[in-house]
Design an enzyme around this catalytic site. Structure first.
Site: not given
Ligand code: AR6
Length: 206
Positions: A43, A45
């Site tokens: 994601g 991260d």
């Molecule tokens: N810019 C903005 N938003 C984004 C981007 C980006 N480049 N990429 C994804 N999103 P997530 P969580 C959005 O899964 O739910 C990781 O593996 C995405 O569409 O990134 O807090 C970490 O290491 C979603 O709406 O984070 C943790 O293990 C939002 O960002 C776990 O995922 C959050 O999605 C954290 O899960």
């Protein structure tokens, strides 16, 4: 045509909502939706570590060596590496487990602690993703309301931080946050805050 939402707070601070990729932000800091290991992941991260390069992971390792894993709801800052933003503030959102495991309070804590840290660092502009709403499964409508309410409250008391930008990944996420903002403004009866919608074919203004 590009739309963004601007919420002006009475104290002069502002919240922006825009669709985009947070790794491209030129704010003073961008917030990472990390996990407690701080060792990267998927994601947003993964995208932040890829775009910012190895200096971010090196800094995360030092944080973990010094203070251990980062508890849910807490925040720490590292270098932004090669990112345009100077710093990354890493926070750990709650994993959604039905809503009765303190998820709302822990999610609010992520935004509050990130903003308090930014303010302590004298940072003026900070960008957030939608924490917990990807891999961690938090329903986005509920998450948006908590995120906006918490950031509004916190910006009203911050001394240095004047702007928070929500950078939403995809049109659906943007629309969900825009709707949540409308609801929140309605609840405030228009007393303190208002929304400006800008339609522009150029870049989003800095
Ligand atoms: N810019 C903005 N938003 C984004 C981007 C980006 N480049 N990429 C994804 N999103 P997530 P969580 C959005 O899964 O739910 C990781 O593996 C995405 O569409 O990134 O807090 C970490 O290491 C979603 O709406 O984070 C943790 O293990 C939002 O960002 C776990 O995922 C959050 O999605 C954290 O899960």
């Amino acid at each position: 045509m590009r739309e963004l939402v601007k919420i002006e707070l009475t104290g002069g601070a502002a919240i922006f909502l825009e669709e985009g990729n947070i790794t491209r932000q030129r704010t003073d800091a961008i917030v990472n939706a990390a996990n407690s290991s701080l060792m990267g992941g998927g994601g947003v991260d993964g995208a932040i570590h890829r775009a910012g390069g190895p200096a971010i992971l090196e800094a995360c390792k030092k944080v973990v060596a010094a203070q251990g894993r980062l508890p849910t709801g807490q925040a720490v800052a590292t270098t932004g590496g090669r990112l345009a933003a100077g710093y990354v503030i890493h926070t750990v959102g709650p994993i959604w487990r039905g809503g009765d495991h303190d998820e709302p309070e822990l999610l609010a804590s992520c935004y509050r602690e990130s903003l308090r840290l930014a303010d302590k660092m004298h940072l003026v502009r900070i960008a957030f993703p939608s924490i917990s709403t990807g891999a961690y499964g938090y329903p986005m409508e509920d998450a948006a309301e908590i995120a906006l309410r918490t950031v509004m409250d916190e910006l009203n008391t911050a001394r240095h931080t004047r702007e928070a930008r929500f950078v939403l990944f995809g049109a659906d996420a943007y629309q969900t946050y825009a709707n949540a903002a409308d609801k929140l403004i309605a609840a405030h009866k228009g007393a303190q805050i208002h929304i400006i919608r800008l339609n522009d074919t150029r870049e989003v203004p800095e």
